[in-house]
Design an enzyme around this catalytic site. Sequence first.
Site, mmCIF file in Angstrom:
data_model
loop_
_atom_site.group_PDB
_atom_site.id
_atom_site.type_symbol
_atom_site.label_atom_id
_atom_site.label_comp_id
_atom_site.label_asym_id
_atom_site.label_seq_id
_atom_site.Cartn_x
_atom_site.Cartn_y
_atom_site.Cartn_z
ATOM 1 N N GLN A 71 15.582 -8.051 -2.951
ATOM 2 C CA GLN A 71 14.290 -8.712 -2.823
ATOM 3 C C GLN A 71 13.924 -9.438 -4.115
ATOM 4 O O GLN A 71 13.430 -10.581 -4.081
ATOM 5 C CB GLN A 71 13.204 -7.698 -2.488
ATOM 6 C CG GLN A 71 11.795 -8.261 -2.496
ATOM 7 C CD GLN A 71 10.761 -7.231 -2.098
ATOM 8 O OE1 GLN A 71 10.547 -6.985 -0.920
ATOM 9 N NE2 GLN A 71 10.139 -6.607 -3.086
ATOM 10 N N GLY A 75 0.808 -1.216 0.000
ATOM 11 C CA GLY A 75 0.000 0.000 0.000
ATOM 12 C C GLY A 75 0.834 1.256 0.000
ATOM 13 O O GLY A 75 2.030 1.246 -0.293
ATOM 14 N N ASN A 76 0.178 2.395 0.300
ATOM 15 C CA ASN A 76 0.809 3.715 0.208
ATOM 16 C C ASN A 76 1.430 3.878 -1.178
ATOM 17 O O ASN A 76 2.609 4.194 -1.330
ATOM 18 C CB ASN A 76 1.851 3.902 1.311
ATOM 19 C CG ASN A 76 2.279 5.363 1.465
ATOM 20 O OD1 ASN A 76 1.520 6.274 1.163
ATOM 21 N ND2 ASN A 76 3.494 5.570 1.920
ATOM 22 N N ASP A 104 14.094 -2.567 -5.052
ATOM 23 C CA ASP A 104 14.428 -3.580 -4.044
ATOM 24 C C ASP A 104 15.139 -4.734 -4.743
ATOM 25 O O ASP A 104 14.600 -5.830 -4.891
ATOM 26 C CB ASP A 104 13.160 -4.068 -3.344
ATOM 27 C CG ASP A 104 12.473 -2.958 -2.570
ATOM 28 O OD1 ASP A 104 13.177 -2.169 -1.924
ATOM 29 O OD2 ASP A 104 11.239 -2.879 -2.617
ATOM 30 N N GLU A 110 3.913 6.217 -8.033
ATOM 31 C CA GLU A 110 4.038 5.923 -9.456
ATOM 32 C C GLU A 110 4.854 4.656 -9.715
ATOM 33 O O GLU A 110 4.651 3.981 -10.730
ATOM 34 C CB GLU A 110 4.677 7.108 -10.176
ATOM 35 C CG GLU A 110 3.781 8.337 -10.262
ATOM 36 C CD GLU A 110 4.473 9.493 -10.967
ATOM 37 O OE1 GLU A 110 5.444 9.236 -11.703
ATOM 38 O OE2 GLU A 110 4.062 10.643 -10.767
ATOM 39 N N HIS A 117 4.729 1.859 -7.966
ATOM 40 C CA HIS A 117 3.800 0.738 -7.882
ATOM 41 C C HIS A 117 2.917 0.665 -9.121
ATOM 42 O O HIS A 117 2.660 -0.423 -9.659
ATOM 43 C CB HIS A 117 2.898 0.888 -6.644
ATOM 44 C CG HIS A 117 3.620 0.813 -5.343
ATOM 45 N ND1 HIS A 117 3.825 1.925 -4.555
ATOM 46 C CD2 HIS A 117 4.182 -0.227 -4.680
ATOM 47 C CE1 HIS A 117 4.480 1.582 -3.459
ATOM 48 N NE2 HIS A 117 4.711 0.275 -3.508
ATOM 49 N N ARG A 123 8.782 5.235 1.802
ATOM 50 C CA ARG A 123 9.500 5.818 2.933
ATOM 51 C C ARG A 123 9.971 7.255 2.662
ATOM 52 O O ARG A 123 10.419 7.931 3.585
ATOM 53 C CB ARG A 123 10.685 4.931 3.321
ATOM 54 C CG ARG A 123 10.229 3.552 3.779
ATOM 55 C CD ARG A 123 11.382 2.676 4.206
ATOM 56 N NE ARG A 123 10.942 1.309 4.448
ATOM 57 C CZ ARG A 123 10.413 0.862 5.582
ATOM 58 N NH1 ARG A 123 10.278 1.700 6.586
ATOM 59 N NH2 ARG A 123 10.040 -0.387 5.711
#
EC number: 6.3.2.1
Length: 289
Positions: A155, A31-32, A152, A35, A37, A189
């Site tokens: 990740q 969430g949050n 990331d 662009e 995402h 963040r």
Amino acid sequence: MITVSDILQLRQQVKAWRQEGLTIAFVPTMGNLHEGHISLVDEAHKHADKVIASIFINPMQFGANEDIDNYPRTMENDQQKLIAAGTDLLFTPTPEIIYPKGIAKQSFVEVPNVSEGYCGESRPGHFRGVATVVCKLFNLVQPDVACFGLKDYQQVQVIQTMVEDLSMPIDIIAVPTVREANGLALSSRNGYLTAEEKAVAPALQQNLQWLAQEIEYSRKNSPDHSPDFIGLTKKASMAIDATGMKTDYIHVCHARTLQPASEDDTELVILAAAHCGKARLIDNLQLFL
């Protein structure tokens, strides 16, 4: 856009699409949304008939002193962004749905080697939480493809390795980082940054660019000698710290194994993290020699 939090409803819809012969792409998020995402959703549309996104703030990947309680929750705004991007279904489970026995009794997925070091060292248990929740979400959604952002980088390697090692029939698509005009990687963040800190934060990427140029110059002008990776990263770290940020780590690695770079490696990635005020920023830069 269909929005469900119930596993049965999710599976029923997925089954209905499968019976129609449709393919499914998946974009897991916490969430949050920004662009970056939405670029994942846009990419997902290129690879499948239907796009499913999830919003789940995963408690298993947060450490004891991390900010899960203060992590921004912007569901209504996120839904509007996903609708505008043409998302077909949004899955919004609760921790009780994902971890009905509680985290302490939850089976977990551990991905060795690529999970170790870098963010894995700075955030113990983080990648165990990431791999576990992504594995579980994959089992629930059963997508053909899944999109993850290269911001990331570690990740992405963890998830790609998990999919390969566990023979999951899912194509992992790594999507380039979306940046502001000054080079700062978009991140949830970044909302923690003050105006002054946001002006300083682009120095992280700028120093990765400097480091990449130094490595390229060294390889070009001294082909018989390996670049001084340790010395160069120390200089980059000092330059980052001089801006008022505090370097967590900066390393030059093999792009796939994430092992320290050797003189023969031609596919490299520079991984870095730095604290800027309350925010811990991560970034990377791939380098092909």
